[in-house]
Motif scaffolding. Structure first.
Motif, short mmCIF file in Angstrom:
data_model
loop_
_atom_site.label_atom_id
_atom_site.label_comp_id
_atom_site.label_asym_id
_atom_site.label_seq_id
_atom_site.Cartn_x
_atom_site.Cartn_y
_atom_site.Cartn_z
N ASP A 1 0.84 -1.19 0.00
CA ASP A 1 0.00 0.00 0.00
C ASP A 1 0.88 1.24 0.00
N ARG A 2 0.38 2.26 -0.69
CA ARG A 2 1.09 3.54 -0.71
C ARG A 2 0.27 4.54 0.11
N PRO A 3 0.69 4.80 1.34
CA PRO A 3 -0.09 5.71 2.20
C PRO A 3 -0.27 7.07 1.54
N GLU A 4 -1.51 7.56 1.58
CA GLU A 4 -1.83 8.87 1.03
C GLU A 4 -2.68 9.62 2.05
N PRO A 5 -2.66 10.95 1.98
CA PRO A 5 -3.54 11.72 2.88
C PRO A 5 -4.99 11.30 2.65
N SER A 6 -5.69 10.93 3.71
CA SER A 6 -7.05 10.41 3.58
C SER A 6 -8.08 11.52 3.61
N GLU A 7 -9.18 11.24 2.94
CA GLU A 7 -10.31 12.16 3.01
C GLU A 7 -10.95 12.06 4.39
N SER A 8 -11.65 13.12 4.77
CA SER A 8 -12.35 13.09 6.05
C SER A 8 -13.46 12.04 5.99
N PHE A 9 -13.66 11.37 7.12
CA PHE A 9 -14.67 10.31 7.15
C PHE A 9 -16.06 10.91 7.24
N ASP A 10 -16.95 10.42 6.39
CA ASP A 10 -18.33 10.92 6.34
C ASP A 10 -19.16 10.18 7.40
N PHE A 11 -19.07 10.66 8.64
CA PHE A 11 -19.74 9.99 9.75
C PHE A 11 -21.26 10.06 9.60
N VAL A 12 -21.76 11.22 9.19
CA VAL A 12 -23.21 11.37 8.97
C VAL A 12 -23.67 10.42 7.87
N GLY A 13 -22.89 10.33 6.81
CA GLY A 13 -23.24 9.42 5.72
C GLY A 13 -23.30 7.98 6.18
N MET A 14 -22.36 7.59 7.06
CA MET A 14 -22.37 6.23 7.58
C MET A 14 -23.64 5.96 8.38
N LEU A 15 -24.05 6.94 9.20
CA LEU A 15 -25.26 6.77 10.03
C LEU A 15 -26.52 6.70 9.18
N LEU A 16 -26.45 7.23 7.96
CA LEU A 16 -27.61 7.19 7.07
C LEU A 16 -27.57 5.98 6.14
N ALA A 17 -26.41 5.76 5.48
CA ALA A 17 -26.34 4.76 4.41
C ALA A 17 -26.33 3.33 4.94
N SER A 18 -25.46 3.02 5.89
CA SER A 18 -25.33 1.62 6.34
C SER A 18 -26.60 1.09 7.00
N PRO A 19 -27.15 1.77 8.02
CA PRO A 19 -28.40 1.26 8.59
C PRO A 19 -29.57 1.37 7.61
N GLY A 20 -29.54 2.39 6.75
CA GLY A 20 -30.62 2.53 5.77
C GLY A 20 -30.66 1.35 4.82
N LEU A 21 -29.49 0.98 4.28
CA LEU A 21 -29.42 -0.15 3.36
C LEU A 21 -29.78 -1.45 4.08
N ALA A 22 -29.27 -1.62 5.31
CA ALA A 22 -29.55 -2.85 6.06
C ALA A 22 -31.04 -2.98 6.38
N LEU A 23 -31.67 -1.89 6.83
CA LEU A 23 -33.10 -1.94 7.16
C LEU A 23 -33.95 -2.19 5.92
N PHE A 24 -33.59 -1.53 4.83
CA PHE A 24 -34.34 -1.73 3.58
C PHE A 24 -34.26 -3.18 3.13
N LEU A 25 -33.05 -3.76 3.15
CA LEU A 25 -32.89 -5.15 2.74
C LEU A 25 -33.55 -6.11 3.71
N PHE A 26 -33.58 -5.74 5.00
CA PHE A 26 -34.30 -6.58 5.97
C PHE A 26 -35.79 -6.62 5.62
N GLY A 27 -36.35 -5.46 5.33
CA GLY A 27 -37.76 -5.41 4.95
C GLY A 27 -38.03 -6.21 3.70
N VAL A 28 -37.17 -6.05 2.69
CA VAL A 28 -37.33 -6.78 1.43
C VAL A 28 -37.18 -8.29 1.67
N SER A 29 -36.18 -8.67 2.47
CA SER A 29 -35.94 -10.09 2.74
C SER A 29 -37.07 -10.74 3.53
#
Length: 524
Positions: free
Chosen positions: A215-243
């Protein structure tokens, strides 16, 4: 809106390859030994991840009897794994940029193998479900990371070929899963469907340490914490409902509607958030790329049709034709053989002439094979059925990975990790939706045929078969076969709809950036 990248950006990332790329081989399109070694490690990890989905499907009845639970609860060994995948996939793009693909891939392997070993020690169904979630956290990262690593290693001119290599585990998983699962459960014990990952995982981990470029270490982008709180549980809940739709039997059930609506609301909120954030968790600005946009639409419809219908044939062979799990897996093998024939050819052709024409041919072949399956009966000849599956496989080999190539081919080196993550989210979501839709259609069609249920049950119980008149069993099996045939019609319609976005995929080889030119190379 257009995605315009100045040539200097492309030259920095694609024309001047990183040290791990063999530029001579990249120029003539061949995959050199180093790329093939990297591909071997990636395929090994992907096969483990995908096999564990299909193997556990076969094992659910065994879990029922072993842990004295219901099918609905035992099925959570599948659902929990899928939801863990859905939760972790959105994080993969950022984590790959932040920690490096080699380190993250090895960490994902460790999680997957650790989860596998823990699953083999499960003492009740609740512990097994919990350990499957741990396993899924690792498994969810293996495929998008593998795509990223292989794409970076091969360079932009050989993406079609590396995607063809990466398609191998996607083909082998559905074929080998029932065969391997049936053999391990029948001849050993259910524990071995998980323990078998330990030696394979250790080999993959060792090879990744030695073969993957540092790996070639590079300056990382800031972590999108708000996006994580929206996208990950949102996708999981949606797929749970569908499943939950197949079990609930209707989309209006609370178990389907409540998580589904909440998940959908969170994902909609994420879309608004992502368009206003400089470094979102999932880069939706990639949709400005015309090729990726049409590839996503094509992949969505294809995944719904293909993965949704994939559950039908094993069920038809076991429930209507009375075949064992092992025999059902062997009978489906021609589909994989067909795909293995066309996938490498399609990979080479995509690199030379673009994916559009190849995908159209693939969907045509898939539709031809699926059209035959809409006519299956309780007595359809096996030679005809195997021929139809072979044709379907030929089409699959020309469709799935070339569509992935269309999405990734025009992205820059820096965008590949985010693009791979996006395509895997689409693949997972669309496949889950397709499976739910197909399951509900089949369940309702079988329920409307009063003799189908008893006839299917009689296939697994000689005692029950002795209490039902033979003519009633014959009529019931005919009704059941008709239900499967009509369900295949839904998959066929979805495949035909796939032709619309596929028509707009690139039909020419992506232009090679000319050195010294200053014009944008990707204006879409």
């Amino acid at each position: 809106m257009s995605l315009v990248l100045p040539l200097s950006t492309w030259q920095a990332e694609a024309v001047t390859p990183p040290p791990d790329i063999n530029t001579a081989d990249a120029a003539d399109g061949k995959l050199d030994a180093r790329v093939l070694k990297i591909a071997g490690v990636v395929v090994l990890g992907a096969i483990m991840s995908i096999l564990d989905i299909t193997v556990v499907t076969v094992a659910i009845p065994k879990f029922q009897s072993e842990f004295e639970t219901t099918y609905a609860i035992a099925a959570w060994t599948m659902t929990g794994y899928t939801l863990a995948l859905a939760t972790v996939i959105p994080l993969t793009g950022w984590a790959a940029d932040r920690f490096g693909t080699k380190r993250l891939y090895m960490a994902a392997l460790v999680f997957f193998v650790l989860g596998s070993v823990l699953c083999s020690t499960a003492w009740n169904i609740e512990s097994l479900i919990a350990f499957r979630v741990i396993q899924g956290l690792g498994g969810g990262m293996l495929m998008p990371l593998g795509m990223t690593i292989m794409t970076h290693a091969a360079g932009p001119r050989r993406i079609g070929r590396v995607m063809a290599v990466l398609g191998v585990p996607m083909l082998l998983g559905p074929i080998l899963g029932p065969i391997l699962g049936g053999w391990l459960i029948d001849d050993f014990s259910w524990h071995w469907i998980f323990l078998i990952n330990l030696p394979i995982g250790m080999v993959a981990l060792s090879l990744a340490w030695v073969i993957f470029p540092a790996d070639r270490p590079e300056p990382s982008e800031s972590f999108d914490f708000v996006g994580m709180l929206l996208a990950s549980p949102g996708l999981a809940l949606f797929l749970f409902g569908v499943s939950s739709i197949p079990e609930a039997g209707t989309v209006t059930a609370k178990r389907v509607l409540i998580p589904g609506i909440i998940g959908l609301a969170l994902m909609v909120a994420f879309v608004f958030h992502a368009m206003r954030t400089r470094h979102p968790l999932i880069d939706l600005r990639l949709f400005q790329n015309k090729s990726l946009r049409y590839a996503v639409l094509t992949m969505t419809l294809f995944a719904m049709a293909f993965f949704g219908s994939s559950l039908l044939l094993p069920s038809y062979l076991q429930q209507v034709r009375g075949e064992s799990t092992l025999m059902a897996g062997l009978l489906i093998a021609p589909q994989g053989l067909g795909a293995m024939l066309t996938m490498p050819i399609a990979g080479r052709l995509v690199d030379r002439m673009g994916p559009g024409k190849i995908v159209m041919v693939g969907i045509g072949l898939l539709s031809l094979g699926m059209a035959f399956l809409t006519q299956v009966t309780a007595e359809t000849s096996y030679p005809a059925l195997l021929t139809a599956l072979f044709v379907t496989g030929l089409g699959m080999g020309c469709t799935m990975m070339p569509t992935m190539t269309a999405a990734i081919q025009t992205l820059t080196h820096a965008q590949v990790a985010r693009g791979s993550t996006l395509m895997n989210i689409i693949n997972q979501t669309a496949g889950s939706i397709g499976t739910a839709v197909i399951s509900v259609v089949l369940t309702n069609l079988l329920a409307n045929r009063v003799l189908a249920g008893p006839a299917i049950a009689s296939q697994f119980s000689p005692e029950l078969a002795a209490t039902i008149p033979p003519e009633a069993i014959s009529t019931g099996l005919d009704q059941a076969a008709q239900a499967f045939a009509h369900t295949f019609v839904v998959a066929l319609v979805l495949l035909l709809l796939t032709l619309i976005p596929a028509f707009f995929l690139p039909r020419t080889k992506p232009p090679a950036p000319a050195e010294g030119a200053e014009k944008p190379i990707m204006a879409h």
